[in-house]
Design a protein around this motif. Structure first.
Motif, PDB file in Angstrom:
ATOM      1  N   SER B 305       0.822  -1.210   0.000  1.00 34.69           N
ATOM      2  CA  SER B 305       0.000   0.000   0.000  1.00 34.69           C
ATOM      3  C   SER B 305       0.856   1.260   0.000  1.00 34.69           C
ATOM      4  CB  SER B 305      -0.896  -0.011   1.239  1.00 34.69           C
ATOM      5  OG  SER B 305      -1.771   1.082   1.251  1.00 34.69           O
ATOM      6  N   VAL B 306       0.250   2.346  -0.410  1.00 44.97           N
ATOM      7  CA  VAL B 306       0.934   3.633  -0.343  1.00 44.97           C
ATOM      8  C   VAL B 306       0.702   4.184   1.055  1.00 44.97           C
ATOM      9  CG1 VAL B 306       1.070   5.967  -1.256  1.00 44.97           C
ATOM     10  CG2 VAL B 306       0.498   4.060  -2.778  1.00 44.97           C
ATOM     11  N   HIS B 307       1.761   4.422   1.750  1.00 42.18           N
ATOM     12  CA  HIS B 307       1.621   4.904   3.113  1.00 42.18           C
ATOM     13  C   HIS B 307       1.137   6.338   3.149  1.00 42.18           C
ATOM     14  CE1 HIS B 307       2.284   5.273   7.385  1.00 42.18           C
ATOM     15  NE2 HIS B 307       2.915   6.417   7.159  1.00 42.18           N
ATOM     16  N   GLN B 308       0.101   6.532   3.887  1.00 40.04           N
ATOM     17  CA  GLN B 308      -0.415   7.882   4.082  1.00 40.04           C
ATOM     18  C   GLN B 308      -0.150   8.239   5.533  1.00 40.04           C
ATOM     19  OE1 GLN B 308      -2.663  10.931   2.999  1.00 40.04           O
ATOM     20  NE2 GLN B 308      -4.407   9.574   2.864  1.00 40.04           N
ATOM     21  N   PRO B 309       0.576   9.281   5.773  1.00 39.78           N
ATOM     22  CA  PRO B 309       1.009   9.611   7.131  1.00 39.78           C
ATOM     23  C   PRO B 309      -0.086  10.286   7.942  1.00 39.78           C
ATOM     24  CG  PRO B 309       1.853  11.220   5.593  1.00 39.78           C
ATOM     25  CD  PRO B 309       1.060  10.248   4.781  1.00 39.78           C
ATOM     26  N   SER B 310      -1.092   9.543   8.321  1.00 36.64           N
ATOM     27  CA  SER B 310      -2.228  10.153   9.028  1.00 36.64           C
ATOM     28  C   SER B 310      -1.832  10.725  10.373  1.00 36.64           C
ATOM     29  CB  SER B 310      -3.324   9.121   9.264  1.00 36.64           C
ATOM     30  OG  SER B 310      -3.648   8.478   8.080  1.00 36.64           O
ATOM     31  N   LEU B 311      -1.137   9.927  11.146  1.00 30.88           N
ATOM     32  CA  LEU B 311      -0.738  10.405  12.464  1.00 30.88           C
ATOM     33  C   LEU B 311       0.064  11.687  12.334  1.00 30.88           C
ATOM     34  CD1 LEU B 311      -0.569   9.714  15.545  1.00 30.88           C
ATOM     35  CD2 LEU B 311       1.679   8.763  15.036  1.00 30.88           C
ATOM     36  N   GLU B 312       1.036  11.651  11.447  1.00 26.33           N
ATOM     37  CA  GLU B 312       1.880  12.829  11.243  1.00 26.33           C
ATOM     38  C   GLU B 312       1.064  14.013  10.742  1.00 26.33           C
ATOM     39  OE1 GLU B 312       2.351   9.808  10.259  1.00 26.33           O
ATOM     40  OE2 GLU B 312       4.468   9.250  10.136  1.00 26.33           O
ATOM     41  N   THR B 313       0.124  13.735   9.884  1.00 25.58           N
ATOM     42  CA  THR B 313      -0.716  14.817   9.381  1.00 25.58           C
ATOM     43  C   THR B 313      -1.434  15.489  10.543  1.00 25.58           C
ATOM     44  OG1 THR B 313      -1.069  13.659   7.306  1.00 25.58           O
ATOM     45  CG2 THR B 313      -2.619  15.400   7.842  1.00 25.58           C
ATOM     46  N   GLY B 314      -1.963  14.660  11.418  1.00 26.84           N
ATOM     47  CA  GLY B 314      -2.643  15.209  12.581  1.00 26.84           C
ATOM     48  C   GLY B 314      -1.689  16.052  13.410  1.00 26.84           C
ATOM     49  N   GLN B 315      -0.513  15.534  13.613  1.00 30.11           N
ATOM     50  CA  GLN B 315       0.454  16.266  14.425  1.00 30.11           C
ATOM     51  C   GLN B 315       0.838  17.579  13.768  1.00 30.11           C
ATOM     52  OE1 GLN B 315       3.039  13.045  16.787  1.00 30.11           O
ATOM     53  NE2 GLN B 315       3.318  12.909  14.579  1.00 30.11           N
ATOM     54  N   LEU B 316       1.089  17.496  12.476  1.00 28.38           N
ATOM     55  CA  LEU B 316       1.464  18.708  11.755  1.00 28.38           C
ATOM     56  C   LEU B 316       0.348  19.745  11.817  1.00 28.38           C
ATOM     57  CD1 LEU B 316       3.216  17.321   8.536  1.00 28.38           C
ATOM     58  CD2 LEU B 316       4.242  18.649  10.396  1.00 28.38           C
ATOM     59  N   ALA B 317      -0.858  19.282  11.644  1.00 29.09           N
ATOM     60  CA  ALA B 317      -1.993  20.198  11.667  1.00 29.09           C
ATOM     61  C   ALA B 317      -2.078  20.890  13.025  1.00 29.09           C
ATOM     62  CB  ALA B 317      -3.288  19.452  11.374  1.00 29.09           C
ATOM     63  N   ALA B 318      -1.900  20.096  14.075  1.00 28.10           N
ATOM     64  CA  ALA B 318      -1.982  20.676  15.417  1.00 28.10           C
ATOM     65  C   ALA B 318      -0.862  21.679  15.640  1.00 28.10           C
ATOM     66  CB  ALA B 318      -1.928  19.577  16.461  1.00 28.10           C
ATOM     67  N   ARG B 319       0.313  21.341  15.166  1.00 25.98           N
ATOM     68  CA  ARG B 319       1.430  22.269  15.355  1.00 25.98           C
ATOM     69  C   ARG B 319       1.226  23.545  14.562  1.00 25.98           C
ATOM     70  NH1 ARG B 319       5.609  18.262  13.989  1.00 25.98           N
ATOM     71  NH2 ARG B 319       5.212  16.683  15.584  1.00 25.98           N
ATOM     72  N   ALA B 320       0.715  23.372  13.372  1.00 23.99           N
ATOM     73  CA  ALA B 320       0.439  24.554  12.557  1.00 23.99           C
ATOM     74  C   ALA B 320      -0.559  25.445  13.282  1.00 23.99           C
ATOM     75  CB  ALA B 320      -0.107  24.141  11.201  1.00 23.99           C
ATOM     76  N   MET B 321      -1.512  24.808  13.928  1.00 24.51           N
ATOM     77  CA  MET B 321      -2.509  25.586  14.657  1.00 24.51           C
ATOM     78  C   MET B 321      -1.884  26.319  15.839  1.00 24.51           C
ATOM     79  SD  MET B 321      -5.429  26.841  15.141  1.00 24.51           S
ATOM     80  CE  MET B 321      -6.430  26.089  13.864  1.00 24.51           C
ATOM     81  N   SER B 322      -1.058  25.639  16.603  1.00 28.64           N
ATOM     82  CA  SER B 322      -0.428  26.338  17.732  1.00 28.64           C
ATOM     83  C   SER B 322       0.347  27.542  17.219  1.00 28.64           C
ATOM     84  CB  SER B 322       0.558  25.436  18.477  1.00 28.64           C
ATOM     85  OG  SER B 322       0.060  24.151  18.613  1.00 28.64           O
ATOM     86  N   ALA B 323       1.039  27.330  16.133  1.00 30.54           N
ATOM     87  CA  ALA B 323       1.835  28.418  15.577  1.00 30.54           C
ATOM     88  C   ALA B 323       0.929  29.587  15.205  1.00 30.54           C
ATOM     89  CB  ALA B 323       2.599  27.927  14.357  1.00 30.54           C
ATOM     90  N   LEU B 324      -0.100  29.298  14.480  1.00 34.00           N
ATOM     91  CA  LEU B 324      -1.052  30.330  14.073  1.00 34.00           C
ATOM     92  C   LEU B 324      -1.586  31.077  15.294  1.00 34.00           C
ATOM     93  CD1 LEU B 324      -1.307  30.446  11.135  1.00 34.00           C
ATOM     94  CD2 LEU B 324      -3.218  28.845  11.207  1.00 34.00           C
ATOM     95  N   LEU B 325      -1.879  30.317  16.324  1.00 32.75           N
ATOM     96  CA  LEU B 325      -2.429  30.903  17.534  1.00 32.75           C
ATOM     97  C   LEU B 325      -1.425  31.830  18.217  1.00 32.75           C
ATOM     98  CD1 LEU B 325      -5.204  30.045  17.615  1.00 32.75           C
ATOM     99  CD2 LEU B 325      -4.520  27.946  18.756  1.00 32.75           C
ATOM    100  N   GLU B 326      -0.165  31.580  17.973  1.00 33.76           N
ATOM    101  CA  GLU B 326       0.853  32.448  18.564  1.00 33.76           C
ATOM    102  C   GLU B 326       1.287  33.511  17.566  1.00 33.76           C
ATOM    103  OE1 GLU B 326       3.963  29.841  19.737  1.00 33.76           O
ATOM    104  OE2 GLU B 326       2.607  28.611  20.945  1.00 33.76           O
TER     105      GLU B 326
END
Lengths: 351, 351
Positions: B305-326
């Motif tokens: 299968s083609v690996h889709q980095p779901s966990l990482e995507t979630g983490q990245l999204a959350a980090r992007a959000m913290s950044a935006l919030l700051e």
DNA sequence: CTGAAAGCGCTTACAG
DNA sequence: CTGAAAGCGCTTACAG
């Protein structure tokens, strides 16, 4: 010195002024006091029909949506309920979470999901986060907390807990009959003529895992089939352990014609182990699981399993919570265990 | 007239007085003003060292936990971020949700999860629920909302969205290279000698499904292999449709030696269909999926299968959000597609 | 650096 | 039946 950027004044978005409309604006528009609006909103007192009408008009004109945050501060209730689960990411809990979300939303509550990761300390922390957010009640799925802690919590706010039987004021518990389900699965195998039935245990930390093992043992005992310690292999509820268990059995040359895994994830793992060793299912070995996960319908072969009503459990838990929140105590009945026969089980092959 | 039971005064539970301790009590204990406590808590101004010490002492003595609800009302920020997902109950989104929860909690935010059920109206409603609760930002996984709606939303509060590329102020988007992944999978099959590669499409409502199909077509074109409409079967991303697709192909007598399913769930379904018709995988037909779901590791045979980095995507999204919030804009890179080769694929059988 | 005061948007006794 | 007022627990200009 830390400087925070000044919040930019919100640009109103067409059709989305929810943020701006307050109860005062509604009151002014309807020419009544905010108190009256509040009372109408909460059905907290009788208000004359014409005022009700005026207020409802104003509400829909302005598109007013009460602010739950303010409500929570002032009135004590936030119309939110905390849901502590073990992980957001589980084929098993997923359905229950969906059921909870569905029912809670329908009852006008917002769920706050948070994970405890099978760890009492984390769970405790999650609960304090929820309480800090002033949730009106807490639903805990397979909580790790002690009975005492749960009972104490229930003195603070309504609690619904799954996975254990517990009697206490302001608390309702929902318990699936794991023993009965496991007993039924084992009996089914016995009926098919199997006598050498391997059992892959779940994580002994889980009460349900223990119950399932008891059910397996119980059925054997009832039918006068001696339990064989060599046939009982420790698993941890995860797929890999199911594979390992079967591989070990095979390597040790233990004779078995069926395997009962304490959950589907391990049963799936077992299927893989058998496939790797070219043991055909169900011709040579039958496999039965527990939980009836969605994926079991598409395993090869499709998995026979004890259906665990996760979705319904979630729904029941949510309904029990709404009831508690309204001061009622709903009496609810968990569905009985039910064996779903698919293609991974068959008659015991002739010796 | 509706009578509500009077709230019973909370019985303090030992070790759990969080509910009772307010900022005023802390202020009194430390002999400063509440303002000062607030400033220390928020790092919002410089405070003399001795006061800081006194306050910190008082906080830990009393076990003070700030009330996010009050905070939200007063200060505008609630330290919570809304997460709209399509469903809580999906093998695919689960990992992303877990990643989000993990990172958000670590950054001091509480996530509020809510489902949109692949439906724009529901999604819209979920978002208004979140906004009513004054979340500081919103993360939307594969939102159904239009680009315009998202951009408008981002004028109100920070937004992170996955599954599309979108440039806008106060918004960051995270997009996985579905095209590239599908292309890679197809190329792999091509390299193995396959020329008759069936493709099971995903739900055409999903952008990623379309991209994957483009990737399949693209790889074929690059290698000069003509695409055959008979080999392209419509699926809906669910297991059952994968089974049906394969069964149909077989019934119609279409010649194919490999099938590429636009997601793992359908690939798993396809595996079952082939099994039912006694077509062996990978000897007669190779199967390849997309997403690299956990369960694919235990399918029979284990799924390429083609690996889709779901966990990482979630983490990245959350980090992007913290950044935006700051007030920062983090630049983040999504992991590249990566093919995970397991046992469901093999060389094209000799004709 | 630090207080006193006002205010966030509601609810709920308290008085009519 | 309905208002005016106080208060929920915080934050944030506003003044020192």
């Amino acid at each position: 010195m830390i400087r925070r950027a000044k919040p930019v004044p919100p640009t109103p978005v067409p059709g989305d002024q929810a943020r701006l409309v307050t109860i005062d604006m509604v009151a002014r528009a309807a020419d009544v006091s905010p108190s009256t609006v509040s009372r109408i909103l909460n059905g907290t007192a009788v208000v004359s029909a014409d005022k009700v009408k005026a207020v409802e008009q104003a509400i829909s004109d302005l598109g007013y949506v009460p602010n739950p945050v303010a409500r929570g501060l002032a009135g004590g209730r936030t119309l939110s309920v905390g849901v502590v689960t073990q992980t957001l990411d589980s084929p098993f809990y997923g359905a229950a979470l969906r059921g909870i979300e569905m029912e809670l939303l329908a009852a006008g509550y917002t769920p706050l999901f948070i994970s405890g990761h099978w760890n009492e300390r984390e769970e405790q922390h999650s609960i304090s986060v929820l309480r800090a957010r002033r949730v009106d009640g807490i639903i805990a799925l397979d909580a790790r907390l002690s009975d005492e802690a749960l009972v104490a919590l229930a003195r603070e706010l309504p609690v619904v807990v799954t996975g254990r039987g517990l009697e206490a004021p302001n608390l309702v518990s929902l318990c699936f009959d794991n023993f009965g389900g496991a007993r039924e699965a084992t009996n089914y195998l016995l009926d098919l003529g199997h006598r050498n039935i391997a059992f892959i245990t779940g994580d002994p930390q889980h009460q349900d895992a223990l119950e399932r093992q008891r059910g397996y043992l119980g059925a054997l005992a009832e039918r006068g089939v001696p339990a064989d310690a060599k046939l009982i292999i420790a698993g941890d509820y995860r797929e890999h352990s199911g594979t390992q268990a079967v591989l070990r059995l095979l390597k040790q040359g233990v004779h078995f014609t069926a395997v009962f895994a304490a959950n589907d994830q391990m049963a799936l793992g077992a299927l893989l182990g058998l496939y790797q060793r070219h043991v055909s299912v169900p011709q040579q070995v039958s496999v039965i699981g527990f939980d009836d996960l969605q994926v079991g319908q598409f395993s090869i072969p499709p998995l026979t399993s004890v259906h665990q009503p996760s979705l319904e459990t979630g729904q029941l838990a949510a309904r029990a919570m709404s009831a508690l929140l309204e001061g009622r105590r709903s009496k609810l009945r968990m569905p009985q265990p039910r064996l779903v026969v698919r293609e991974s089980t068959g008659p015991c092959p002739a010796a």
